[in-house]
Design a protein around this motif. Structure first.
Motif, PDB file in Angstrom:
ATOM      1  N   UNK A   1       0.817  -1.223   0.000  1.00 29.57           N
ATOM      2  CA  UNK A   1       0.000   0.000   0.000  1.00 29.57           C
ATOM      3  C   UNK A   1       0.848   1.269   0.000  1.00 29.57           C
ATOM      4  N   UNK A   2       1.922   1.253  -0.768  1.00 35.07           N
ATOM      5  CA  UNK A   2       2.803   2.419  -0.842  1.00 35.07           C
ATOM      6  C   UNK A   2       2.580   3.243  -2.099  1.00 35.07           C
ATOM      7  N   UNK A   3       1.822   2.724  -3.042  1.00 34.51           N
ATOM      8  CA  UNK A   3       1.600   3.351  -4.351  1.00 34.51           C
ATOM      9  C   UNK A   3       2.910   3.556  -5.106  1.00 34.51           C
ATOM     10  N   UNK A   4       3.857   2.699  -4.864  1.00 31.03           N
ATOM     11  CA  UNK A   4       5.139   2.794  -5.554  1.00 31.03           C
ATOM     12  C   UNK A   4       5.284   1.640  -6.550  1.00 31.03           C
ATOM     13  N   UNK A   5       4.993   0.435  -6.120  1.00 29.79           N
ATOM     14  CA  UNK A   5       5.162  -0.727  -6.991  1.00 29.79           C
ATOM     15  C   UNK A   5       4.179  -0.720  -8.152  1.00 29.79           C
ATOM     16  N   UNK A   6       3.019  -0.129  -7.943  1.00 29.59           N
ATOM     17  CA  UNK A   6       2.015  -0.105  -9.009  1.00 29.59           C
ATOM     18  C   UNK A   6       2.522   0.680 -10.215  1.00 29.59           C
ATOM     19  N   UNK A   7       3.378   1.659  -9.964  1.00 27.90           N
ATOM     20  CA  UNK A   7       3.928   2.452 -11.062  1.00 27.90           C
ATOM     21  C   UNK A   7       4.863   1.610 -11.926  1.00 27.90           C
ATOM     22  N   UNK A   8       5.579   0.693 -11.312  1.00 24.24           N
ATOM     23  CA  UNK A   8       6.432  -0.215 -12.066  1.00 24.24           C
ATOM     24  C   UNK A   8       5.596  -1.290 -12.755  1.00 24.24           C
ATOM     25  N   UNK A   9       4.474  -1.645 -12.173  1.00 24.68           N
ATOM     26  CA  UNK A   9       3.565  -2.590 -12.826  1.00 24.68           C
ATOM     27  C   UNK A   9       3.044  -1.988 -14.128  1.00 24.68           C
ATOM     28  N   UNK A  10       2.720  -0.692 -14.098  1.00 25.31           N
ATOM     29  CA  UNK A  10       2.280  -0.010 -15.321  1.00 25.31           C
ATOM     30  C   UNK A  10       3.386  -0.065 -16.379  1.00 25.31           C
ATOM     31  N   UNK A  11       4.616   0.157 -15.953  1.00 29.78           N
ATOM     32  CA  UNK A  11       5.754   0.065 -16.877  1.00 29.78           C
ATOM     33  C   UNK A  11       5.902  -1.334 -17.457  1.00 29.78           C
ATOM     34  N   UNK A  12       5.679  -2.353 -16.626  1.00 27.57           N
ATOM     35  CA  UNK A  12       5.791  -3.733 -17.102  1.00 27.57           C
ATOM     36  C   UNK A  12       4.698  -4.045 -18.122  1.00 27.57           C
ATOM     37  N   UNK A  13       3.491  -3.542 -17.882  1.00 28.75           N
ATOM     38  CA  UNK A  13       2.410  -3.775 -18.842  1.00 28.75           C
ATOM     39  C   UNK A  13       2.684  -3.037 -20.159  1.00 28.75           C
ATOM     40  N   UNK A  14       3.270  -1.854 -20.085  1.00 24.96           N
ATOM     41  CA  UNK A  14       3.641  -1.128 -21.303  1.00 24.96           C
ATOM     42  C   UNK A  14       4.720  -1.893 -22.064  1.00 24.96           C
ATOM     43  N   UNK A  15       5.684  -2.452 -21.343  1.00 24.98           N
ATOM     44  CA  UNK A  15       6.727  -3.253 -21.990  1.00 24.98           C
ATOM     45  C   UNK A  15       6.118  -4.511 -22.612  1.00 24.98           C
TER      46      UNK A  15
END
Length: 156
Positions: free
Chosen positions: A21-35
């Protein structure tokens, strides 16, 4: 195959975000989905990594101001405080002796457990105190300058 790897990474990061619940990892998840999208279009691995890094960085940069704005306290934004924030800074009446280990105060008609903010202070019943901080369900208080004779009628 590369797209599946990126999707799995994105899902793992999104699930990990649920637990942190830090709202930090979700930003990298978005990057992974874009990749994963780049991989689905046949981009080489190096381009996929660049897409992952760029989208993750852009997401962090775009979300940071919004997160910072929501982390500000009501005092900083000029809004009306509520909850624990509204109690901090208010005055209270000592009901039972307050010291570093125990005590009871009355804050806006509610009885709270209290401890002395300064461990050397011992506050007697009837004294006026100020709430410095709230930790859990315990108010940390400090001796106020008002004398017991100046208390409002409702709090005596």
């Amino acid at each position: 195959m590369d797209a599946v790897m990126w999707i799995v990474l994105g899902v793992v990061l999104a699930v990990a975000e649920i637990f942190t619940a830090t709202l930090f990892l979700i930003m990298f998840a978005v990057g992974a989905f874009a990749a994963a999208g780049a991989a689905a279009f046949g981009a080489p691995v190096a381009i996929q990594a660049v897409v992952f890094a760029a989208v993750s960085a852009l997401t962090v940069l775009a979300a940071r101001p919004v997160i910072q704005r929501h982390r500000q306290t009501a005092m900083e934004t000029g809004e009306t405080a509520f909850g624990v924030e509204a109690i901090e800074g208010s005055s209270a009446l000592v009901l039972e002796q307050v010291d570093a280990g125990q005590g009871m105060v009355k804050i806006d008609g509610e009885v709270w457990s209290a401890r002395a903010y300064d461990a050397t202070q011992v506050l007697e019943p009837g004294e006026r105190v100020q709430v410095i901080q709230v930790k859990g369900a315990v108010a940390l208080v400090w001796r106020d300058v008002a004398t017991p004779g100046e208390l409002p009628e409702a709090e005596r």
